[in-house]
Design an enzyme around this catalytic site. Sequence first.
Site, PDB file in Angstrom:
ATOM      1  N   ASP A   1      -1.171  -5.935  -0.143  1.00 12.61           N
ATOM      2  CA  ASP A   1      -1.591  -5.443   0.962  1.00 12.61           C
ATOM      3  C   ASP A   1      -3.166  -5.290   1.012  1.00 12.61           C
ATOM      4  O   ASP A   1      -3.648  -4.625   0.107  1.00 12.61           O
ATOM      5  CB  ASP A   1      -0.874  -3.976   1.187  1.00 12.61           C
ATOM      6  CG  ASP A   1       0.306  -4.123   2.184  1.00 12.61           C
ATOM      7  OD1 ASP A   1       0.428  -4.996   3.044  1.00 12.61           O
ATOM      8  OD2 ASP A   1       1.310  -3.145   1.921  1.00 12.61           O
TER       9      ASP A   1
ATOM     10  N   GLU B   1       9.067  -4.206  10.675  1.00 17.59           N
ATOM     11  CA  GLU B   1       9.611  -3.094  10.114  1.00 17.59           C
ATOM     12  C   GLU B   1       9.981  -2.043  11.158  1.00 17.59           C
ATOM     13  O   GLU B   1       9.473  -1.716  12.117  1.00 17.59           O
ATOM     14  CB  GLU B   1       8.111  -2.080   9.479  1.00 17.59           C
ATOM     15  CG  GLU B   1       8.613  -1.015   8.581  1.00 17.59           C
ATOM     16  CD  GLU B   1       7.603  -0.443   7.697  1.00 17.59           C
ATOM     17  OE1 GLU B   1       6.842  -1.007   7.300  1.00 17.59           O
ATOM     18  OE2 GLU B   1       7.954   0.809   7.256  1.00 17.59           O
TER      19      GLU B   1
ATOM     20  N   ASP C   1       0.837  -1.200   0.068  1.00 17.53           N
ATOM     21  CA  ASP C   1       0.023   0.135  -0.007  1.00 17.53           C
ATOM     22  C   ASP C   1       0.914   1.385  -0.255  1.00 17.53           C
ATOM     23  O   ASP C   1       0.483   2.388   0.113  1.00 17.53           O
ATOM     24  CB  ASP C   1      -0.905  -0.107   1.159  1.00 17.53           C
ATOM     25  CG  ASP C   1      -0.299  -0.092   2.279  1.00 17.53           C
ATOM     26  OD1 ASP C   1       0.956  -0.378   2.493  1.00 17.53           O
ATOM     27  OD2 ASP C   1      -1.112   0.101   3.757  1.00 17.53           O
ATOM     28  N   SER C   2       2.290   0.790  -0.153  1.00 16.30           N
ATOM     29  CA  SER C   2       3.265   1.967  -0.411  1.00 16.30           C
ATOM     30  C   SER C   2       2.891   2.801  -1.609  1.00 16.30           C
ATOM     31  O   SER C   2       3.389   3.761  -1.978  1.00 16.30           O
ATOM     32  CB  SER C   2       4.743   1.745  -0.097  1.00 16.30           C
ATOM     33  OG  SER C   2       4.729   0.514  -0.856  1.00 16.30           O
TER      34      SER C   2
ATOM     35  N   LYS D   1      -1.285  -9.398   2.888  1.00 19.01           N
ATOM     36  CA  LYS D   1      -0.585  -9.002   3.841  1.00 19.01           C
ATOM     37  C   LYS D   1      -1.730  -8.130   4.768  1.00 19.01           C
ATOM     38  O   LYS D   1      -2.481  -7.049   4.100  1.00 19.01           O
ATOM     39  CB  LYS D   1       0.772  -8.424   3.590  1.00 19.01           C
ATOM     40  CG  LYS D   1       1.626  -7.902   4.721  1.00 19.01           C
ATOM     41  CD  LYS D   1       2.859  -7.255   4.517  1.00 19.01           C
ATOM     42  CE  LYS D   1       3.165  -6.017   3.911  1.00 19.01           C
ATOM     43  NZ  LYS D   1       2.688  -4.685   4.496  1.00 19.01           N
TER      44      LYS D   1
ATOM     45  N   GLU E   1      -1.570  -5.702   8.496  1.00 17.50           N
ATOM     46  CA  GLU E   1      -0.612  -4.694   9.477  1.00 17.50           C
ATOM     47  C   GLU E   1      -1.488  -5.226  11.006  1.00 17.50           C
ATOM     48  O   GLU E   1      -2.597  -4.761  11.225  1.00 17.50           O
ATOM     49  CB  GLU E   1      -0.510  -3.454   9.257  1.00 17.50           C
ATOM     50  CG  GLU E   1       0.233  -3.066   8.149  1.00 17.50           C
ATOM     51  CD  GLU E   1       0.422  -1.559   8.006  1.00 17.50           C
ATOM     52  OE1 GLU E   1       0.209  -0.916   8.781  1.00 17.50           O
ATOM     53  OE2 GLU E   1       1.014  -1.211   6.715  1.00 17.50           O
TER      54      GLU E   1
HETATM   55  O1  KIV Z   1       3.522  -1.118   1.653  1.00 16.75           O
HETATM   56  C1  KIV Z   1       4.690  -1.366   1.913  1.00 16.75           C
HETATM   57  O2  KIV Z   1       5.509  -1.106   0.830  1.00 16.75           O
HETATM   58  C2  KIV Z   1       5.107  -2.357   2.826  1.00 16.75           C
HETATM   59  C3  KIV Z   1       6.457  -2.663   2.950  1.00 16.75           C
HETATM   60  C4  KIV Z   1       7.390  -1.310   3.345  1.00 16.75           C
HETATM   61  C5  KIV Z   1       6.910  -3.744   3.787  1.00 16.75           C
HETATM   62  O3  KIV Z   1       4.467  -2.731   3.696  1.00 16.75           O
END
Ligand code: KIV
Length: 271
Positions: free
Chosen positions: A90, A189, A51-52, A120, A122
């Site tokens: 994510d 992280e 989600d980056s 994934k 969090e």
């Molecule tokens: O969203 C992302 O890029 C991440 C990584 C930094 C692990 O969760």
Amino acid sequence: MSVHLNVRKVTTHVLHEMKLKKEKISMLTAYDYSMAKLIDQAGIDVILVGDSASNVMAGYDSTLPITLDEMIYHASSVVRAVKRALVVVDLPFGSYQGNSKLALSSAIRIMKETGAHAIKMEGGAEIKDSVKRVLSAGIPVMGHLGLTPQSIHKFGTYVVRAKNEEEAKKLIEDAYLLEETGCFAIVLEKIPAKLAERVAKEVLIPIIGIGAGAKVDGQVLVIHDLLGITQEFSPRFLRRYHNLSSEIRGAVENYISDVKSVSFPNEKESY
Ligand code: KIV
């Protein structure tokens, strides 16, 4: 060197074997077809559609605004490119927290509409029900502890997490909980290297670090950071392998100058 693409596809089982054999796991983000193709051809083990994307693709200042539909768009572009790597997506903010039924329906949309291999999420104890319900549908789940950017407004800063004893204890408990619940791996992280090392030694599932030192089972970075496309973001854990921002700017400046001076296109480039 690019890898031979007839090799065995990376699965969650392969990652587990890699941990047993002490072979490090390489993981990078990707959000589009062209980049995912190059990364996969280079031989990466895991591609994270993170989600980056909210930051590096859409220009928001946090990961909170990106939507499930937008994640599905990015993930399906990536999946179309990938032949070997495990693709993890994510679940975005608001698509799983506090509501396990919502978590399952979000995860099912990702799996059905993108063809990705895993999702994934969090958090630890606070999302246990969501993790359990998603796993009950046979969808592999990767956990994410330590600095969890979707909770940035709760913490207020992006500083190193779990430096005090209480936070470190919760992180260890959460790692055990995610392992017992059935997650296949965990991202840690921005936490102290010693703490990450301890978690990687104690839990049996692979631990992938970002800003968590070398003594974990693998590493992940955001591809735009590794290539030096992003310029402002410079945390201590980041190693830049290229300075693409200046190369791209230089190439574009040359193009502009060639267009203005009519040296592009030349005769060979014309019909
Ligand atoms: O969203 C992302 O890029 C991440 C990584 C930094 C692990 O969760």
